[in-house]
Design an enzyme around this catalytic site. Structure first.
Site, PDB file in Angstrom:
ATOM      1  N   LYS A   2       3.914   5.954   4.996  1.00 50.67           N
ATOM      2  CA  LYS A   2       3.162   4.699   4.952  1.00 50.67           C
ATOM      3  C   LYS A   2       3.007   4.073   6.336  1.00 50.67           C
ATOM      4  O   LYS A   2       2.667   2.900   6.464  1.00 50.67           O
ATOM      5  CB  LYS A   2       3.860   3.714   4.012  1.00 50.67           C
ATOM      6  CG  LYS A   2       4.027   4.240   2.586  1.00 50.67           C
ATOM      7  CD  LYS A   2       4.840   3.287   1.733  1.00 50.67           C
ATOM      8  CE  LYS A   2       5.129   3.876   0.363  1.00 50.67           C
ATOM      9  NZ  LYS A   2       5.927   2.950  -0.486  1.00 50.67           N
ATOM     10  N   PRO A  52       0.822  -1.207   0.000  1.00 54.53           N
ATOM     11  CA  PRO A  52       0.000   0.000   0.000  1.00 54.53           C
ATOM     12  C   PRO A  52       0.857   1.257   0.000  1.00 54.53           C
ATOM     13  O   PRO A  52       1.901   1.307   0.637  1.00 54.53           O
ATOM     14  CB  PRO A  52      -0.819  -0.123   1.296  1.00 54.53           C
ATOM     15  CG  PRO A  52      -0.057  -1.075   2.151  1.00 54.53           C
ATOM     16  CD  PRO A  52       0.607  -2.016   1.211  1.00 54.53           C
ATOM     17  N   GLU A  53       0.404   2.268  -0.727  1.00 55.86           N
ATOM     18  CA  GLU A  53       1.104   3.538  -0.785  1.00 55.86           C
ATOM     19  C   GLU A  53       0.363   4.564   0.065  1.00 55.86           C
ATOM     20  O   GLU A  53      -0.630   4.244   0.723  1.00 55.86           O
ATOM     21  CB  GLU A  53       1.247   3.974  -2.247  1.00 55.86           C
ATOM     22  CG  GLU A  53       2.025   2.948  -3.081  1.00 55.86           C
ATOM     23  CD  GLU A  53       2.212   3.350  -4.530  1.00 55.86           C
ATOM     24  OE1 GLU A  53       2.227   4.564  -4.828  1.00 55.86           O
ATOM     25  OE2 GLU A  53       2.342   2.448  -5.391  1.00 55.86           O
ATOM     26  N   HIS A  95      -2.829 -16.531  10.052  1.00 51.86           N
ATOM     27  CA  HIS A  95      -2.003 -15.344   9.889  1.00 51.86           C
ATOM     28  C   HIS A  95      -2.460 -14.186  10.770  1.00 51.86           C
ATOM     29  O   HIS A  95      -2.014 -13.053  10.586  1.00 51.86           O
ATOM     30  CB  HIS A  95      -1.980 -14.913   8.422  1.00 51.86           C
ATOM     31  CG  HIS A  95      -1.454 -15.968   7.493  1.00 51.86           C
ATOM     32  ND1 HIS A  95      -0.225 -16.557   7.668  1.00 51.86           N
ATOM     33  CD2 HIS A  95      -2.002 -16.539   6.392  1.00 51.86           C
ATOM     34  CE1 HIS A  95      -0.026 -17.443   6.703  1.00 51.86           C
ATOM     35  NE2 HIS A  95      -1.086 -17.462   5.923  1.00 51.86           N
ATOM     36  N   ARG A 121       2.874 -12.660   4.989  1.00 50.72           N
ATOM     37  CA  ARG A 121       4.312 -12.600   4.716  1.00 50.72           C
ATOM     38  C   ARG A 121       5.124 -12.044   5.889  1.00 50.72           C
ATOM     39  O   ARG A 121       6.342 -12.101   5.887  1.00 50.72           O
ATOM     40  CB  ARG A 121       4.568 -11.774   3.447  1.00 50.72           C
ATOM     41  CG  ARG A 121       3.898 -12.380   2.220  1.00 50.72           C
ATOM     42  CD  ARG A 121       4.129 -11.549   0.977  1.00 50.72           C
ATOM     43  NE  ARG A 121       5.516 -11.635   0.532  1.00 50.72           N
ATOM     44  CZ  ARG A 121       5.982 -10.994  -0.540  1.00 50.72           C
ATOM     45  NH1 ARG A 121       5.171 -10.222  -1.258  1.00 50.72           N
ATOM     46  NH2 ARG A 121       7.239 -11.120  -0.901  1.00 50.72           N
ATOM     47  N   ARG A 130      10.466  -4.143 -10.491  1.00 49.70           N
ATOM     48  CA  ARG A 130       9.123  -3.567 -10.622  1.00 49.70           C
ATOM     49  C   ARG A 130       8.822  -3.230 -12.080  1.00 49.70           C
ATOM     50  O   ARG A 130       9.723  -2.947 -12.863  1.00 49.70           O
ATOM     51  CB  ARG A 130       8.988  -2.297  -9.780  1.00 49.70           C
ATOM     52  CG  ARG A 130       8.980  -2.532  -8.272  1.00 49.70           C
ATOM     53  CD  ARG A 130       8.659  -1.232  -7.564  1.00 49.70           C
ATOM     54  NE  ARG A 130       8.584  -1.375  -6.126  1.00 49.70           N
ATOM     55  CZ  ARG A 130       9.580  -1.095  -5.304  1.00 49.70           C
ATOM     56  NH1 ARG A 130      10.730  -0.676  -5.781  1.00 49.70           N
ATOM     57  NH2 ARG A 130       9.437  -1.230  -3.997  1.00 49.70           N
TER      58      ARG A 130
END
Length: 287
Positions: free
Chosen positions: A58, A2-3, A106, A124, A277
């Site tokens: 962020k 996410p940005e 998770h 992750r 990317r």
């Protein structure tokens, strides 16, 4: 990952839910995130009243009284879920880049309030929680990061002085958090389209007018993304259960092979790789 706009939407959603509420209990199921959760984390958080939830770049910041803070970074796959105590379906409206249905294995951290709980889920485990006990320590935490695009410090003089003598590609500079905080690959591509600049162009070939356009369009793109609820690449929903809408406004990102949306341009959107990317740009109007 996410940005800035997506983290801001999560901040707004989370702030509506937990502001002025007391944390009754903390459950840690897995301490081994990117930064290991300290043993005193539960004791530090429990029985504190949340003043509000703020953000830098962020990072989410849960603000407690007496200049005490809980810092949260979502990493690559971290999501924050709101669940009412009597909800057995494990469905949430704060999910980002993820199905709203929680894979329980998770669920690493739970903050339990009076009638609901907040769950941090991260397959992750690249995200983290960190406790900070003074405002000066909070400032030190962000000292290595550049200003946000909305900060008045992010101006033409700053851009020119920072980039002088550097041999970087302009896309790489925009996603460098030491230069400017909060911009990632998605929005860097969209910003450079508005500026008519190819993402792989070296900054030494740009002039001050190019810098000024990047500053202006950074603010414009991020503001529009926030106003439209962020970009829902997968299953992001805000606190009202609505998906973000900025992905419908993408001019280049994930539009490989399609016609350029710029009026009177007959170009095509090209996809290339820089590092690990993908970059997207028009082969005609971006130079």
């Amino acid at each position: 990952m996410p940005e800035l706009p997506e983290v801001e939407i999560v901040r707004q959603s989370l702030n509506k839910k937990i502001s002025k509420k007391k944390v009754k209990k903390v459950i840690i199921r897995n301490k081994n995130l990117r930064i290991k959760i300290p043993n005193n984390f539960g004791k530090f958080i429990e029985n504190k009243i949340v003043k509000n939830v703020s953000r830098f770049s962020k990072y989410l910041i849960i603000n407690f009284p007496n200049n005490q803070y809980c810092l949260i970074h979502l990493g690559m796959s971290g999501t924050i879920h709101f669940i009412k105590n009597n909800d057995k379906k494990y469905k949430s409206n704060l999910s980002f880049y993820h199905s709203p249905f929680l894979p329980e294995k998770h669920n690493h951290v739970e903050l339990i309030f009076n009638k609901f709980r907040i769950i941090y889920n991260d397959p992750r485990r690249f995200g983290f929680f960190q406790i900070i006990t003074s405002f000066s320590d909070l400032e030190k935490k962000f000292a290595h990061l550049g200003p946000e695009p909305f900060n008045k410090k992010f101006d033409l003089n700053y851009f020119y002085q920072y980039s002088k003598g550097k041999n970087k590609k302009i896309r790489d500079l925009l996603i460098d958090q030491k230069f400017v905080s909060g911009i990632g690959n998605i929005y860097a591509n969209e910003i450079l389209f508005l500026c008519r600049i190819k993402p792989y162009k070296k900054i030494k070939f740009l002039n001050k007018e190019n810098f000024n356009q990047i500053i202006i369009n950074s603010k414009k793109i991020l503001s529009e993304a926030i106003n439209k609820g962020g970009s829902s690449i997968k299953d992001f929903k805000n606190t009202e259960g609505d998906k973000g809408g900025f992905q419908d406004n993408f001019k280049v990102y994930q539009r490989e092979g399609l016609t350029c949306k710029r009026f009177s341009c007959r170009g095509k959107i090209i996809k290339k790789r820089i590092g690990n990317r993908s970059i997207f740009f028009c082969n005609s109007c971006q130079i």
